[in-house]
Write a protein that holds these residues in place. Structure first.
Motif, mmCIF file in Angstrom:
data_model
loop_
_atom_site.group_PDB
_atom_site.id
_atom_site.type_symbol
_atom_site.label_atom_id
_atom_site.label_comp_id
_atom_site.label_asym_id
_atom_site.label_seq_id
_atom_site.Cartn_x
_atom_site.Cartn_y
_atom_site.Cartn_z
ATOM 1 N N UNK A 112 0.816 -1.220 0.000
ATOM 2 C CA UNK A 112 0.000 0.000 0.000
ATOM 3 C C UNK A 112 0.847 1.266 0.000
ATOM 4 N N UNK A 113 2.135 1.140 0.321
ATOM 5 C CA UNK A 113 3.000 2.315 0.367
ATOM 6 C C UNK A 113 3.690 2.594 -0.972
ATOM 7 N N UNK A 114 3.571 1.673 -1.918
ATOM 8 C CA UNK A 114 4.166 1.868 -3.242
ATOM 9 C C UNK A 114 3.036 1.823 -4.270
ATOM 10 N N UNK A 115 2.594 2.987 -4.698
ATOM 11 C CA UNK A 115 1.437 3.083 -5.589
ATOM 12 C C UNK A 115 1.785 2.635 -7.002
ATOM 13 N N UNK A 116 0.759 2.313 -7.768
ATOM 14 C CA UNK A 116 0.942 1.928 -9.162
ATOM 15 C C UNK A 116 -0.288 2.323 -9.976
ATOM 16 N N UNK A 117 -0.078 2.786 -11.196
ATOM 17 C CA UNK A 117 -1.218 3.062 -12.071
ATOM 18 C C UNK A 117 -2.059 1.815 -12.342
ATOM 19 N N UNK A 118 -1.461 0.632 -12.192
ATOM 20 C CA UNK A 118 -2.206 -0.607 -12.409
ATOM 21 C C UNK A 118 -3.352 -0.753 -11.420
ATOM 22 N N UNK A 119 -3.265 -0.081 -10.270
ATOM 23 C CA UNK A 119 -4.364 -0.061 -9.300
ATOM 24 C C UNK A 119 -5.157 1.242 -9.402
ATOM 25 N N UNK A 120 -4.917 1.987 -10.474
ATOM 26 C CA UNK A 120 -5.608 3.257 -10.755
ATOM 27 C C UNK A 120 -5.230 4.374 -9.780
ATOM 28 N N UNK A 121 -4.165 4.191 -9.010
ATOM 29 C CA UNK A 121 -3.723 5.234 -8.091
ATOM 30 C C UNK A 121 -3.177 6.433 -8.861
ATOM 31 N N UNK A 122 -3.353 7.632 -8.293
ATOM 32 C CA UNK A 122 -2.764 8.825 -8.905
ATOM 33 C C UNK A 122 -1.252 8.867 -8.705
ATOM 34 N N UNK A 123 -0.738 8.006 -7.812
ATOM 35 C CA UNK A 123 0.713 7.882 -7.580
ATOM 36 C C UNK A 123 1.343 9.221 -7.187
ATOM 37 N N UNK A 124 0.657 9.956 -6.346
ATOM 38 C CA UNK A 124 1.100 11.303 -5.965
ATOM 39 C C UNK A 124 2.529 11.312 -5.447
ATOM 40 N N UNK A 125 2.848 10.430 -4.516
ATOM 41 C CA UNK A 125 4.156 10.505 -3.855
ATOM 42 C C UNK A 125 5.295 10.110 -4.791
ATOM 43 N N UNK A 126 5.079 9.071 -5.580
ATOM 44 C CA UNK A 126 6.130 8.665 -6.515
ATOM 45 C C UNK A 126 6.300 9.690 -7.631
#
Length: 265
Positions: A163-177
């Motif tokens: 949950x601490x490493x976002x990915x577009x594959x989960x539709x996250x906006x990936x703000x922190x990365x």
């Protein structure tokens, strides 16, 4: 990537964003922002490690984020790269008490394991992202997906840490990365972003969508999507590319700064 309809930007919006980039893209901005953490270091790998950690921990009050990152740096003897490469298991005990919101000791120990494994094989964290894309890719989407998969592939990976490493594959906006990649990739002479990576183009970056940026962008009509996800981040970036196709994410300074000022509340 699907076609994105971009809004027409009025001269008022264009002038406002240019003015605020000039106001906030300068060293005065650094002291109160998590980017101040990697700015405490001069070794490239130290900048990468502490920049990555500062970005991942960047939720909550900025003062607290900075304090927790300084705590981490101290646990690594203020020499993160040296500690990462050379620490023994016995050196890890102090990290068992580290916690920031939902980021706990389990996550901390895996980050240390990942960094040590990675840096014993590679000179720079850039390769972990850049290996997954080429100059022909419009955005860093594949770099983020590839990095996430690489980060999580170890047999020692604890599922809770995903949950601490976002990915577009989960539709996250990936703000922190996206914020971390902005720090590492953008090149200018203003002293905030580092520009120490060369195999990802500033034009490929995607704008971080934190609460301030999201609110101001909606008020200005830069994004229309009702929820904030990866497509929203792409929509915002496409709007900003109208102003500067080669460096759209510099307007993150303007949008964030306007948000901090209370604009559009």
């Amino acid at each position: 990537m699907q076609s994105i309809e971009v809004p027409h930007l009025s001269p008022y919006i264009i002038d406002l964003l240019e003015e605020k980039v000039a106001q906030y893209n300068k060293p005065d901005f650094i002291s109160l922002d998590p980017v101040s953490i990697p700015h405490r270091f001069s070794v490239k790998q130290d900048i990468e490690i502490m920049g990555f950690w500062a970005a991942v921990l960047a939720w909550g009050q900025r003062k607290t984020i900075i304090s927790k990152c300084l705590e981490l740096a101290l646990l690594m003897d203020n020499a993160p790269y040296d500690f990462i490469r050379n620490h023994q298991d016995s050196d890890l005990k102090p990290f068992l008490d580290f916690k920031h919101r939902t980021f706990n000791a389990t996550d901390t120990l895996y980050f240390l394991h990942f960094f040590q494994t990675y840096y014993l094989q590679h000179d720079s964290l850039e390769y972990a992202f850049s290996k997954h894309i080429s100059a022909s890719n419009e955005t860093i989407e594949n770099a983020l997906i590839g990095f996430h998969n690489m980060f999580c592939e170890s047999e020692h990976f604890p599922s809770r840490t995903a949950k601490h490493i976002a990915t577009p594959a989960r539709k996250s906006s990936c703000k922190r990365l996206n914020m971390f990649l902005r720090w590492m990739v953008r090149k200018d002479n203003h002293g905030v972003d580092f520009g120490i990576w060369n195999n990802i183009l500033p034009a490929q970056l995607v704008c971080p969508c934190d609460v301030h940026v999201d609110r101001v962008s909606r008020f200005l009509g830069l994004i229309k999507r009702p929820n904030t996800d990866w497509q929203t981040a792409l929509e915002l970036t496409a709007s900003l590319k109208q102003l500067d196709p080669s460096d759209p994410v510099k307007y993150d300074f303007a949008l964030f700064g306007l948000g901090i000022e209370g604009f559009a509340k």
